[in-house]
Design a protein around this motif. Structure first.
Motif, short mmCIF file in Angstrom:
data_model
loop_
_atom_site.label_atom_id
_atom_site.label_comp_id
_atom_site.label_asym_id
_atom_site.label_seq_id
_atom_site.Cartn_x
_atom_site.Cartn_y
_atom_site.Cartn_z
N HIS A 1 60.53 39.38 58.76
CA HIS A 1 60.65 40.30 59.90
C HIS A 1 59.45 40.14 60.84
O HIS A 1 58.31 39.98 60.37
N PRO A 2 59.67 40.19 62.15
CA PRO A 2 58.54 40.04 63.08
C PRO A 2 57.41 41.04 62.82
O PRO A 2 56.24 40.69 62.99
N CYS B 1 67.00 48.73 67.22
CA CYS B 1 65.87 48.39 66.34
C CYS B 1 64.65 49.19 66.77
O CYS B 1 64.23 49.14 67.93
N PHE C 1 61.66 48.67 66.25
CA PHE C 1 60.49 47.83 66.55
C PHE C 1 60.62 47.16 67.92
O PHE C 1 59.71 46.47 68.36
N ARG C 2 61.72 47.37 68.62
CA ARG C 2 62.02 46.53 69.78
C ARG C 2 61.00 46.65 70.92
O ARG C 2 60.76 45.68 71.64
N CYS D 1 58.33 44.17 69.92
CA CYS D 1 58.74 42.88 69.35
C CYS D 1 58.80 41.81 70.44
O CYS D 1 59.51 41.97 71.43
N TYR E 1 60.32 39.11 70.37
CA TYR E 1 61.60 38.38 70.34
C TYR E 1 62.80 39.25 70.74
O TYR E 1 63.94 38.80 70.62
N ALA E 2 62.56 40.49 71.15
CA ALA E 2 63.67 41.43 71.38
C ALA E 2 64.67 40.88 72.41
O ALA E 2 64.28 40.29 73.43
N CYS F 1 69.20 44.20 70.55
CA CYS F 1 68.24 44.99 69.77
C CYS F 1 68.19 46.45 70.22
O CYS F 1 67.81 47.34 69.45
N PRO G 1 69.68 47.07 63.35
CA PRO G 1 69.85 45.92 62.45
C PRO G 1 69.97 46.36 60.99
O PRO G 1 69.22 47.23 60.54
N CYS H 1 66.71 42.41 60.80
CA CYS H 1 66.47 41.87 62.14
C CYS H 1 67.71 41.10 62.58
O CYS H 1 68.26 40.31 61.80
N HIS H 2 68.16 41.31 63.82
CA HIS H 2 69.36 40.62 64.30
C HIS H 2 69.19 39.11 64.37
O HIS H 2 70.17 38.38 64.35
N LEU H 3 67.98 38.66 64.51
CA LEU H 3 67.77 37.21 64.74
C LEU H 3 67.63 36.43 63.43
O LEU H 3 67.50 35.20 63.48
FE1 SF4 Z 1 62.74 42.15 67.12
FE2 SF4 Z 1 65.33 42.51 67.67
FE3 SF4 Z 1 64.59 41.63 65.28
FE4 SF4 Z 1 64.11 44.13 66.01
S1 SF4 Z 1 66.12 43.21 65.71
S2 SF4 Z 1 62.70 42.78 64.98
S3 SF4 Z 1 63.63 43.89 68.17
S4 SF4 Z 1 64.31 40.57 67.24
#
Ligand code: SF4
Length: 324
Positions: free
Chosen positions: A252-253, A290, A292-293, A296, A298-299, A303, A308, A321-323
């Protein structure tokens, strides 16, 4: 094998005082301290819960011990439906599940001798007085305090911080629990005595077969005492996996940022640091999707729209995390 602890959808919202505007609108604001926390632990397992202050880790520990009432979700511990416990069942449960306090200087009554402090759980549990001396002697041996002369007649101010934390540990262990939650167990102590306390805790856990949760903001501490780590952010679990994997290959980021923030001895060593900016958001109004967006790097649009799910991405290793 059935889990000793099974937690599903655990949620805690604390009501907060309302502003005039909120009263006029009929709104009832809450702090969303813990949201939909789900995990299980096996008998004898040791898990670290890691995160910044305000991430919900301490509230989670207190919910598990029924020191705080949950808003939603289920907690099953050693066959007990923890949320439903009351009266004599709750008293019995307290023998099995204990909290090791963060601050040994506050945890003990300054007017009580150490004998009285350590014996208090025995008194509350109705253990016959004739058994007290043997049980106190045994627990002092476990925490390596049996060699201190006249210890039992001393008062808290006469002990060092390290000795006091051992007394606090002895008090938590005297009823021979099966499950303990240690909330930042060495954060108030000098660095020089921390390792000694952690060694005692690890030894006690192994010899007694305890199932233990260590709550900390300190990655090094968690790595030392727990083979499994749960990372929380703003009330939710964002990663859960073997500690070695979480540290060497965080998914996770946010977990990656925590690991990257740990100082390394060589200044030229590239840790692939992932900078995150901003502060942890207000738990009264957490970000949609999310949590954390806002921080983050990478959002993406999804997100903000979708929470997620915490998914298993490798054996025993989950992340949200979606990614991923
Ligand atoms: Fe970042 Fe989106 Fe993953 Fe959340 S779901 S950690 S905002 S990339």
């Amino acid at each position: 094998m059935a889990s000793l602890l099974d937690v599903r959808g655990l949620t805690k919202h604390f009501p907060v005082s309302r502003t005039l505007r909120e009263v006029a609108r009929g709104e009832r604001p809450v702090v969303r301290a813990v949201e939909d926390v789900t995990f299980a632990m096996d008998q004898g397992e040791s898990v670290g819960i890691l995160g910044e202050s305000g991430c919900g880790k301490t509230t989670t520990g207190r919910l598990l011990l029924k020191l705080v009432e949950a808003s939603e979700g289920t907690i099953t511990l050693d066959g007990y439906d923890v949320r439903a416990l009351k009266g004599p069942d709750l008293k019995r449960f307290r023998r099995h599940a204990q909290l090791v306090f963060q601050n040994p200087f506050d945890a003990l009554n300054p007017r009580f001798t150490l004998r009285r402090s350590i014996a208090e759980p025995l008194l509350n549990a109705g253990v016959p007085k004739g058994e007290w001396d043997d049980r106190i002697a045994a627990v002092l041996k476990r925490v390596h305090l049996s060699g201190v002369s006249d210890l039992m007649e001393k008062f808290p101010h006469q002990l060092s911080g390290g000795q006091l934390q051992r007394v606090v540990l002895a008090r938590a262990l005297i009823l021979e629990p099966t499950f303990i939650v240690a909330d930042e167990p060495v954060s108030m102590l000098d660095v020089s005595v921390r390792a000694g306390i952690l060694n005692v805790m690890r030894e006690v856990r192994e010899t007694m077969g305890l199932t233990a949760i260590y709550i900390s903001h300190d990655l090094a501490l968690v790595r030392y005492v727990a083979p499994r780590t749960i990372v929380m952010y703003l009330g939710k679990i964002v990663e859960d996996g073997p500690t070695d994997a979480v540290i060497s290959r965080p998914l996770h980021p946010y977990a990656r940022a925590l690991v990257a923030a740990v100082p390394v001895p060589r200044v030229d060593q590239d840790r692939g640091a992932l900078p995150i900016t901003g502060m942890i958001p207000d738990a009264r109004n957490p970000p949609s999707g999310c949590r954390f967006r806002d921080r983050c790097p990478y959002a993406v649009a999804r997100c903000a729209e979708e929470v997620p799910a915490l998914r298993e991405l490798a054996p025993g290793h989950r992340a949200a995390c979606h990614l991923l």
